[in-house]
Design a protein around this motif. Structure first.
Motif, PDB file in Angstrom:
ATOM      1  N   VAL A 129       2.274  -9.071  11.701  1.00  0.00           N
ATOM      2  CA  VAL A 129       1.110  -8.905  10.823  1.00  0.00           C
ATOM      3  C   VAL A 129      -0.138  -8.614  11.651  1.00  0.00           C
ATOM      4  N   ARG A 130      -0.293  -9.319  12.752  1.00  0.00           N
ATOM      5  CA  ARG A 130      -1.461  -9.150  13.623  1.00  0.00           C
ATOM      6  C   ARG A 130      -1.463  -7.792  14.317  1.00  0.00           C
ATOM      7  N   ASP A 131      -0.287  -7.333  14.769  1.00  0.00           N
ATOM      8  CA  ASP A 131      -0.210  -6.189  15.678  1.00  0.00           C
ATOM      9  C   ASP A 131       0.058  -4.847  15.002  1.00  0.00           C
ATOM     10  N   ALA A 132       0.519  -4.853  13.760  1.00  0.00           N
ATOM     11  CA  ALA A 132       0.974  -3.609  13.128  1.00  0.00           C
ATOM     12  C   ALA A 132      -0.149  -2.583  12.988  1.00  0.00           C
ATOM     13  N   GLN A 133       0.126  -1.379  13.451  1.00  0.00           N
ATOM     14  CA  GLN A 133      -0.731  -0.220  13.258  1.00  0.00           C
ATOM     15  C   GLN A 133       0.183   0.982  13.051  1.00  0.00           C
ATOM     16  N   LEU A 167      18.599 -15.904  22.385  1.00  0.00           N
ATOM     17  CA  LEU A 167      17.608 -15.069  23.052  1.00  0.00           C
ATOM     18  C   LEU A 167      17.944 -13.621  22.759  1.00  0.00           C
ATOM     19  N   ARG A 168      16.969 -12.913  22.153  1.00  0.00           N
ATOM     20  CA  ARG A 168      17.187 -11.509  21.828  1.00  0.00           C
ATOM     21  C   ARG A 168      15.879 -10.739  21.974  1.00  0.00           C
ATOM     22  N   PRO A 169      15.952  -9.505  22.513  1.00  0.00           N
ATOM     23  CA  PRO A 169      14.766  -8.648  22.459  1.00  0.00           C
ATOM     24  C   PRO A 169      14.597  -8.117  21.038  1.00  0.00           C
ATOM     25  N   HIS A 170      13.398  -8.134  20.533  1.00  0.00           N
ATOM     26  CA  HIS A 170      13.103  -7.588  19.206  1.00  0.00           C
ATOM     27  C   HIS A 170      12.117  -6.432  19.361  1.00  0.00           C
ATOM     28  N   GLN A 171      12.489  -5.279  18.858  1.00  0.00           N
ATOM     29  CA  GLN A 171      11.588  -4.131  18.854  1.00  0.00           C
ATOM     30  C   GLN A 171      11.406  -3.668  17.414  1.00  0.00           C
ATOM     31  N   TYR A 172      10.150  -3.422  17.054  1.00  0.00           N
ATOM     32  CA  TYR A 172       9.816  -2.973  15.708  1.00  0.00           C
ATOM     33  C   TYR A 172       9.062  -1.647  15.777  1.00  0.00           C
ATOM     34  N   LEU A 173       9.318  -0.770  14.820  1.00  0.00           N
ATOM     35  CA  LEU A 173       8.592   0.480  14.691  1.00  0.00           C
ATOM     36  C   LEU A 173       7.795   0.455  13.396  1.00  0.00           C
ATOM     37  N   VAL A 174       6.507   0.731  13.509  1.00  0.00           N
ATOM     38  CA  VAL A 174       5.632   0.769  12.332  1.00  0.00           C
ATOM     39  C   VAL A 174       5.606   2.198  11.801  1.00  0.00           C
ATOM     40  N   SER A 175       5.882   2.352  10.514  1.00  0.00           N
ATOM     41  CA  SER A 175       5.887   3.690   9.921  1.00  0.00           C
ATOM     42  C   SER A 175       4.530   4.353  10.071  1.00  0.00           C
ATOM     43  N   ASN A 223      -0.355   0.047  -1.416  1.00  0.00           N
ATOM     44  CA  ASN A 223       0.098   0.662  -0.180  1.00  0.00           C
ATOM     45  C   ASN A 223       0.206  -0.354   0.942  1.00  0.00           C
ATOM     46  N   ALA A 224       1.252  -0.217   1.751  1.00  0.00           N
ATOM     47  CA  ALA A 224       1.496  -1.158   2.845  1.00  0.00           C
ATOM     48  C   ALA A 224       2.115  -0.425   4.028  1.00  0.00           C
ATOM     49  N   MET A 225       1.991  -1.027   5.206  1.00  0.00           N
ATOM     50  CA  MET A 225       2.683  -0.532   6.390  1.00  0.00           C
ATOM     51  C   MET A 225       4.080  -1.152   6.429  1.00  0.00           C
ATOM     52  N   ARG A 226       5.078  -0.289   6.539  1.00  0.00           N
ATOM     53  CA  ARG A 226       6.449  -0.786   6.676  1.00  0.00           C
ATOM     54  C   ARG A 226       6.804  -0.871   8.155  1.00  0.00           C
ATOM     55  N   VAL A 227       7.311  -2.045   8.564  1.00  0.00           N
ATOM     56  CA  VAL A 227       7.657  -2.286   9.963  1.00  0.00           C
ATOM     57  C   VAL A 227       9.151  -2.579  10.013  1.00  0.00           C
ATOM     58  N   SER A 279      13.131  -5.483   7.592  1.00  0.00           N
ATOM     59  CA  SER A 279      11.908  -4.729   7.331  1.00  0.00           C
ATOM     60  C   SER A 279      10.825  -5.697   6.870  1.00  0.00           C
ATOM     61  N   ILE A 280       9.610  -5.483   7.373  1.00  0.00           N
ATOM     62  CA  ILE A 280       8.457  -6.318   7.031  1.00  0.00           C
ATOM     63  C   ILE A 280       7.343  -5.393   6.555  1.00  0.00           C
ATOM     64  N   TRP A 281       6.734  -5.718   5.420  1.00  0.00           N
ATOM     65  CA  TRP A 281       5.623  -4.914   4.904  1.00  0.00           C
ATOM     66  C   TRP A 281       4.315  -5.682   5.120  1.00  0.00           C
ATOM     67  N   VAL A 282       3.321  -4.969   5.626  1.00  0.00           N
ATOM     68  CA  VAL A 282       2.042  -5.571   6.020  1.00  0.00           C
ATOM     69  C   VAL A 282       0.907  -4.839   5.309  1.00  0.00           C
TER      70      VAL A 282
END
Length: 239
Positions: free
Chosen positions: A147-151, A166-174, A188-192, A203-206
């Motif tokens: 939520v803080r970082d999404a752009q 322990l896992r690496p997590h990578q997210y792509l913001v639409s 309207n929201a940003m889909r991550v 998927s997370i919507w911000v």
């Protein structure tokens, strides 16, 4: 509780909203929970100060279908510090209830020793200590960080250290905003989207100005599993 209508109207009319980079503040958010597309129950996410630290809780309650009849519930909690802009976990508790059974898992993040370890109702191989790196977070804290970082168009990288895993997590913001429904309204929201292999998807919507995800969707084998949709939220002062 705060209605999302002002934010929806501002988004639809193009009015300015606060940027996604905002200071951590206490809040309580209520969600509707769906499982496989069917109503399952409700959930509450809360962030609050506690004893000189911060704490985030997620409480999911099944109220419909067979899971509702069994009284199924799940609670997660992470005690953490805010170090600069970093959410640093200190301890974790997870509780799962079904009928007359109750499973409890507790974990400690020891930053002096840079090691995390879990005890309780957890598999033996997940009780082994995990070496910590600066920036490691629990799953709940990663939700806050998204939520803080999404752009739009940004790639987000985190290390998930949670429940002996322990896992690496990578997210792509639409790059483009998309419509998300809240009850009978859309905004309207940003889909991550989490980038990962295997059969799981997250998927997370911000929405700018909302301190918590407006929707969290988990899928397995192409089918919806858990879907949390924000209904309302409030700050500590009730605003």
């Amino acid at each position: 509780m705060k209605s999302l209508l002002p934010l929806i109207l501002a988004t639809l009319t193009g009015a300015a909203l606060p940027g996604s980079a905002f200071a951590l503040e206490p809040f309580v958010a209520n969600y509707q929970v769906f499982n496989g597309g069917k109503a399952l129950g409700d959930a509450t996410m809360q962030v609050k100060p506690e004893g000189g630290h911060w704490r985030i809780d997620l409480d999911i309650r099944a109220e419909h279908g067979m899971m509702g009849l069994t009284g199924a519930a799940a609670q997660q909690s992470t005690l953490f510090d805010l170090v600069g802009e970093t959410y640093r976990p200190l301890s974790q508790t997870m509780v799962r209830k079904v009928l007359f059974s109750k499973r409890i898992i507790t974990g400690t993040y020891d930053w002096a020793q840079h090691a995390a370890q879990w005890t309780g109702d957890i598999k033996e191989h997940r009780r082994k200590p995990i070496a910590l790196q600066d920036g490691d977070m629990s799953g709940l804290l990663i939700n806050l960080a998204v939520v803080r970082d999404a752009q739009p168009g940004k790639t987000l990288n985190y290390r998930f250290v949670d429940s002996g895993r322990l896992r690496p997590h990578q997210y792509l913001v639409s790059q483009d905003l998309e419509g998300v429904k809240v009850d009978d309204m859309s905004f309207n929201a940003m889909r991550v989207n989490r980038v990962q292999s295997g059969n799981e998807e997250t998927s997370i919507w911000v929405v700018d100005g909302v301190p918590t995800p407006v929707r969290i969707l988990q899928r397995e084998d192409g089918q919806d599993t858990y879907d949390l949709r924000l209904v309302e939220y409030k700050g500590v002062n009730g605003s």
